[in-house]
Scaffold this active site. Structure first.
Site, PDB file in Angstrom:
ATOM      1  N   SER A 124       0.942  -0.988   0.076  1.00  0.00           N
ATOM      2  CA  SER A 124      -0.327   0.108  -0.243  1.00  0.00           C
ATOM      3  C   SER A 124       0.852   1.638  -0.173  1.00  0.00           C
ATOM      4  CB  SER A 124      -0.817   0.251   1.539  1.00  0.00           C
ATOM      5  OG  SER A 124      -1.343   1.231   1.353  1.00  0.00           O
ATOM      6  N   TYR A 148      -2.024  -1.308  10.906  1.00  0.00           N
ATOM      7  CA  TYR A 148      -2.413  -1.528   9.908  1.00  0.00           C
ATOM      8  C   TYR A 148      -1.100  -1.495   8.285  1.00  0.00           C
ATOM      9  CZ  TYR A 148      -3.454  -1.754   4.864  1.00  0.00           C
ATOM     10  OH  TYR A 148      -4.175  -1.922   3.047  1.00  0.00           O
ATOM     11  N   LYS A 152       2.194  -3.861   6.642  1.00  0.00           N
ATOM     12  CA  LYS A 152       2.529  -4.313   5.362  1.00  0.00           C
ATOM     13  C   LYS A 152       4.185  -3.748   5.224  1.00  0.00           C
ATOM     14  CE  LYS A 152      -1.558  -4.906   2.994  1.00  0.00           C
ATOM     15  NZ  LYS A 152      -1.767  -6.128   2.810  1.00  0.00           N
TER      16      LYS A 152
HETATM   17  P1  NAD Z   1     -11.068  -7.032   0.752  1.00  0.00           P
HETATM   18  O1  NAD Z   1     -11.563  -6.423   2.868  1.00  0.00           O
HETATM   19  O2  NAD Z   1     -12.546  -6.801   0.321  1.00  0.00           O
HETATM   20  O3  NAD Z   1     -10.224  -8.412   0.554  1.00  0.00           O
HETATM   21  C1  NAD Z   1      -9.564  -9.453   1.239  1.00  0.00           C
HETATM   22  C2  NAD Z   1     -10.506  -9.989   1.688  1.00  0.00           C
HETATM   23  O4  NAD Z   1      -9.311 -11.051   2.077  1.00  0.00           O
HETATM   24  C3  NAD Z   1     -11.541 -10.774   2.215  1.00  0.00           C
HETATM   25  O5  NAD Z   1     -11.922 -11.542   0.557  1.00  0.00           O
HETATM   26  C4  NAD Z   1     -10.965 -11.510   3.702  1.00  0.00           C
HETATM   27  O6  NAD Z   1     -12.320 -12.588   3.193  1.00  0.00           O
HETATM   28  C5  NAD Z   1      -9.602 -12.510   2.920  1.00  0.00           C
HETATM   29  N1  NAD Z   1      -9.080 -12.819   4.606  1.00  0.00           N
HETATM   30  C6  NAD Z   1      -8.868 -11.383   5.572  1.00  0.00           C
HETATM   31  N2  NAD Z   1      -8.618 -12.288   6.532  1.00  0.00           N
HETATM   32  C7  NAD Z   1      -7.907 -13.510   5.880  1.00  0.00           C
HETATM   33  C8  NAD Z   1      -7.179 -15.003   6.276  1.00  0.00           C
HETATM   34  N3  NAD Z   1      -7.027 -14.629   7.196  1.00  0.00           N
HETATM   35  N4  NAD Z   1      -6.951 -15.881   5.535  1.00  0.00           N
HETATM   36  C9  NAD Z   1      -8.559 -16.056   4.415  1.00  0.00           C
HETATM   37  N5  NAD Z   1      -8.487 -14.786   4.137  1.00  0.00           N
HETATM   38  C10 NAD Z   1      -9.019 -14.002   4.364  1.00  0.00           C
HETATM   39  O7  NAD Z   1      -9.978  -5.749   0.663  1.00  0.00           O
HETATM   40  P2  NAD Z   1      -9.536  -5.767  -0.674  1.00  0.00           P
HETATM   41  O8  NAD Z   1     -10.154  -3.648  -0.629  1.00  0.00           O
HETATM   42  O9  NAD Z   1     -10.205  -6.062  -1.898  1.00  0.00           O
HETATM   43  O10 NAD Z   1      -7.652  -5.099  -0.443  1.00  0.00           O
HETATM   44  C11 NAD Z   1      -7.118  -6.516  -1.056  1.00  0.00           C
HETATM   45  C12 NAD Z   1      -5.619  -6.762  -0.832  1.00  0.00           C
HETATM   46  O11 NAD Z   1      -5.255  -5.129  -0.719  1.00  0.00           O
HETATM   47  C13 NAD Z   1      -5.488  -5.998   0.820  1.00  0.00           C
HETATM   48  O12 NAD Z   1      -4.497  -6.784   1.655  1.00  0.00           O
HETATM   49  C14 NAD Z   1      -5.069  -4.932   1.945  1.00  0.00           C
HETATM   50  O13 NAD Z   1      -4.443  -4.752   2.320  1.00  0.00           O
HETATM   51  C15 NAD Z   1      -4.724  -3.981   0.085  1.00  0.00           C
HETATM   52  N6  NAD Z   1      -4.428  -2.988  -0.286  1.00  0.00           N
HETATM   53  C16 NAD Z   1      -6.506  -2.773  -0.058  1.00  0.00           C
HETATM   54  C17 NAD Z   1      -6.187  -0.861  -0.451  1.00  0.00           C
HETATM   55  C18 NAD Z   1      -7.579  -0.413  -0.429  1.00  0.00           C
HETATM   56  O14 NAD Z   1      -7.858   0.556   0.029  1.00  0.00           O
HETATM   57  N7  NAD Z   1      -8.857  -0.935  -0.880  1.00  0.00           N
HETATM   58  C19 NAD Z   1      -4.591   0.301  -0.637  1.00  0.00           C
HETATM   59  C20 NAD Z   1      -3.776  -0.616  -0.170  1.00  0.00           C
HETATM   60  C21 NAD Z   1      -3.943  -1.790  -0.134  1.00  0.00           C
HETATM   61  N1  UFG Z   2     -12.117  11.866   3.872  1.00  0.00           N
HETATM   62  C1  UFG Z   2     -12.817  12.516   4.194  1.00  0.00           C
HETATM   63  N2  UFG Z   2     -13.554  12.484   4.726  1.00  0.00           N
HETATM   64  C2  UFG Z   2     -14.447  10.667   4.742  1.00  0.00           C
HETATM   65  C3  UFG Z   2     -13.521  10.170   4.123  1.00  0.00           C
HETATM   66  C4  UFG Z   2     -12.821  10.420   3.467  1.00  0.00           C
HETATM   67  O1  UFG Z   2     -12.965  14.023   3.613  1.00  0.00           O
HETATM   68  O2  UFG Z   2     -15.605  10.678   5.040  1.00  0.00           O
HETATM   69  C5  UFG Z   2     -11.138  12.101   2.814  1.00  0.00           C
HETATM   70  C6  UFG Z   2      -9.643  11.954   3.376  1.00  0.00           C
HETATM   71  O3  UFG Z   2      -9.311  12.719   4.545  1.00  0.00           O
HETATM   72  C7  UFG Z   2      -8.514  12.096   2.657  1.00  0.00           C
HETATM   73  C8  UFG Z   2      -8.830  11.712   1.194  1.00  0.00           C
HETATM   74  O4  UFG Z   2     -10.472  11.673   1.972  1.00  0.00           O
HETATM   75  O5  UFG Z   2      -7.871  12.994   1.958  1.00  0.00           O
HETATM   76  C9  UFG Z   2      -9.163  10.236   1.221  1.00  0.00           C
HETATM   77  O6  UFG Z   2      -9.586   9.267   2.022  1.00  0.00           O
HETATM   78  P1  UFG Z   2      -9.251   7.499   2.218  1.00  0.00           P
HETATM   79  O7  UFG Z   2      -9.665   7.468   3.940  1.00  0.00           O
HETATM   80  O8  UFG Z   2     -10.273   6.950   1.300  1.00  0.00           O
HETATM   81  O9  UFG Z   2      -8.470   7.026   1.752  1.00  0.00           O
HETATM   82  P2  UFG Z   2      -6.504   7.442   2.569  1.00  0.00           P
HETATM   83  O10 UFG Z   2      -5.900   7.730   1.435  1.00  0.00           O
HETATM   84  O11 UFG Z   2      -7.004   7.988   3.537  1.00  0.00           O
HETATM   85  O12 UFG Z   2      -6.508   6.287   2.836  1.00  0.00           O
HETATM   86  C10 UFG Z   2      -6.616   4.629   1.652  1.00  0.00           C
HETATM   87  C11 UFG Z   2      -6.737   3.954   2.802  1.00  0.00           C
HETATM   88  C12 UFG Z   2      -5.255   3.218   3.140  1.00  0.00           C
HETATM   89  C13 UFG Z   2      -4.478   3.136   2.324  1.00  0.00           C
HETATM   90  C14 UFG Z   2      -3.850   4.840   1.754  1.00  0.00           C
HETATM   91  C15 UFG Z   2      -3.088   4.364   0.391  1.00  0.00           C
HETATM   92  O13 UFG Z   2      -7.740   3.125   3.573  1.00  0.00           O
HETATM   93  O14 UFG Z   2      -5.265   1.701   3.809  1.00  0.00           O
HETATM   94  O15 UFG Z   2      -5.427   4.717   0.708  1.00  0.00           O
HETATM   95  O16 UFG Z   2      -3.481   3.141  -0.367  1.00  0.00           O
HETATM   96  F1  UFG Z   2      -3.219   2.564   3.245  1.00  0.00           F
END
Ligand code: NAD
Ligand code: UFG
Length: 337
Positions: A124, A148, A152
């Site tokens: 991330s 979190y 990572k």
């Molecule tokens: P998500 O929660 O929709 O998907 C994660 C999946 O993993 C879910 O289906 C959950 O049931 C499964 N899971 C969790 N723990 C498990 C375990 N112990 N065993 C088996 N399955 C398990 O999340 P996502 O948004 O699809 O994110 C996928 C990956 O990308 C995550 O590792 C997350 O940290 C990373 N990531 C997400 C974002 C974002 O903003 N969505 C940003 C950066 C990184």
């Molecule tokens: N924001 C608002 N109101 C809300 C939610 C968010 O103003 O209700 C603002 C935040 O302050 C930020 C922007 O919208 O400026 C984006 O916020 P998000 O929560 O959507 O995303 P972040 O960039 O804070 O974080 C996300 C994921 C993290 C990940 C990161 C980079 O939540 O887990 O992107 O991938 F690490």
């Protein structure tokens, strides 16, 4: 190739499974459904018009993982499984380290035992902490401000150690910026539990009338309109990068660390405007105090992804909002709709 997709029922995983199958790969989904619905798999099956092999299991269980390798010859693993709520990780660090770090080491160990040494890991942009400048390059210093983010970083480091111990490993660390949007069909998308933490699902739920107004966290940042700037990336572009990474992984002779973003930053208010345009609805908002831990600006330099994977994001914010809106409209209660 035959690809094991941990967390394949989740938001990014389900979109990636669609693209993998459309590209002709075989997929085994491994998920414990702690943050996903079985309905997402049924919807994916409808999109690709075939049955998906799904194993319900936990990455922390050697036995459950071994059963997969007993039955399938896996060429590569895409490892999405993990917990991802920043606030929750601060309250429940043990759960995050157990699931994300311990779970990952169990997975890597079982892979090694079964001579499967190709892995793509979901990292991330959070690992860049508060970057000294933007756009962000892969060689920028890393840091974490919450469990979190630290989980990572730890898994990245563990994988680097794994490579040092055995250079047969092929390892790709993909650092996602802000994934948003949904599949064009409007049948799969992000389905957050309870009140969304992230901006885009909150905006979508406000537009559909589920939430009264959006709280904009801070309008006094050092950005053009004072609100936070992020690099939003369409989830299908993100999924496409995984397909490219899996197809190229055998060529890699070092641990590859790759940013996945568009290279463009948009403010909260710009995203509100784009969503209003896409949906034809108003998104009422109020300015609220800054959210703890937020940074002003975060966007990628994605040129390395282009060079190494031949990948660029092709979908702009209008398409992200249109596709996100289609999913929200057709599924106001997510997969329970
Ligand atoms: P998500 O929660 O929709 O998907 C994660 C999946 O993993 C879910 O289906 C959950 O049931 C499964 N899971 C969790 N723990 C498990 C375990 N112990 N065993 C088996 N399955 C398990 O999340 P996502 O948004 O699809 O994110 C996928 C990956 O990308 C995550 O590792 C997350 O940290 C990373 N990531 C997400 C974002 C974002 O903003 N969505 C940003 C950066 C990184
Ligand atoms: N924001 C608002 N109101 C809300 C939610 C968010 O103003 O209700 C603002 C935040 O302050 C930020 C922007 O919208 O400026 C984006 O916020 P998000 O929560 O959507 O995303 P972040 O960039 O804070 O974080 C996300 C994921 C993290 C990940 C990161 C980079 O939540 O887990 O992107 O991938 F690490």
């Amino acid at each position: 190739m035959k690809v094991l997709v941990t967390g394949g029922a989740g938001y990014i995983g389900s979109h990636t499974v669609v693209l993998l199958i459309e590209a002709g790969h075989e997929v085994v989904v491994f998920d414990n459904f702690c943050n996903a619905s079985k309905e997402s798999i049924r919807r994916v099956e409808k999109i690709v018009n075939q049955k998906i092999t799904v194993v319900e299991g936990d990455i922390r269980s050697r036995e459950e993982l071994q059963k997969v390798f007993d039955v399938h010859t896996i060429d590569a693993v895409i490892h999405f499984a993990g917990l991802k709520a920043v606030g929750e990780s601060v309250e429940k660090p043990f759960i995050y380290y157990d699931n994300n770090v311990h779970g990952s080491t169990v997975l890597f160990e079982v892979m090694a035992k079964n001579a499967c040494k190709s892995i793509i890991f979901s990292s991330s942009a959070t690992v860049y902490g508060d970057p000294h400048t933007t756009p962000i390059l892969e060689n920028f210093p890393t840091s974490a401000t919450n469990p979190y983010g630290r989980s990572k970083l730890m898994v990245e480091e563990i994988l680097r150690d794994v490579y040092v111990s055995d250079s047969e490993w092929k390892i790709v660390l993909l650092r996602y910026f802000n994934p948003v949007g949904a599949h064009k069909s409007g049948t799969i998308g992000e389905d957050p539990n309870g009140i969304p933490n992230n901006l885009m699902p909150f905006i979508a739920q406000t537009a559909v009338g589920k939430r009264e107004y959006l709280s904009v966290f801070g309008d006094d940042y050092d950005t053009p309109d004072g609100t936070g700037v992020r690099d939003y990336i369409h989830v299908v572009d993100l999924a496409d990068a995984h397909v490219k990474a899996v197809e190229k992984i055998s060529n890699f002779n070092e641990v590859m660390t790759i940013n996945l973003g568009t290279g463009k930053g948009y403010s909260v208010l710009e995203m509100v405007k784009a969503f209003e345009k896409a949906s034809g609805r108003r998104v009422p908002y109020k300015i609220a105090p800054r959210r703890a831990g937020d940074i002003a600006t975060c966007f990628a330099d994605p040129s390395y992804a282009k060079e190494i994977l031949g990948w660029v994001a092709t979908r702009g914010v209008d398409e992200m909002c249109e596709d996100g809106w289609r999913w929200q409209m057709s599924n106001p209660m997510g997969y329970k709709s």
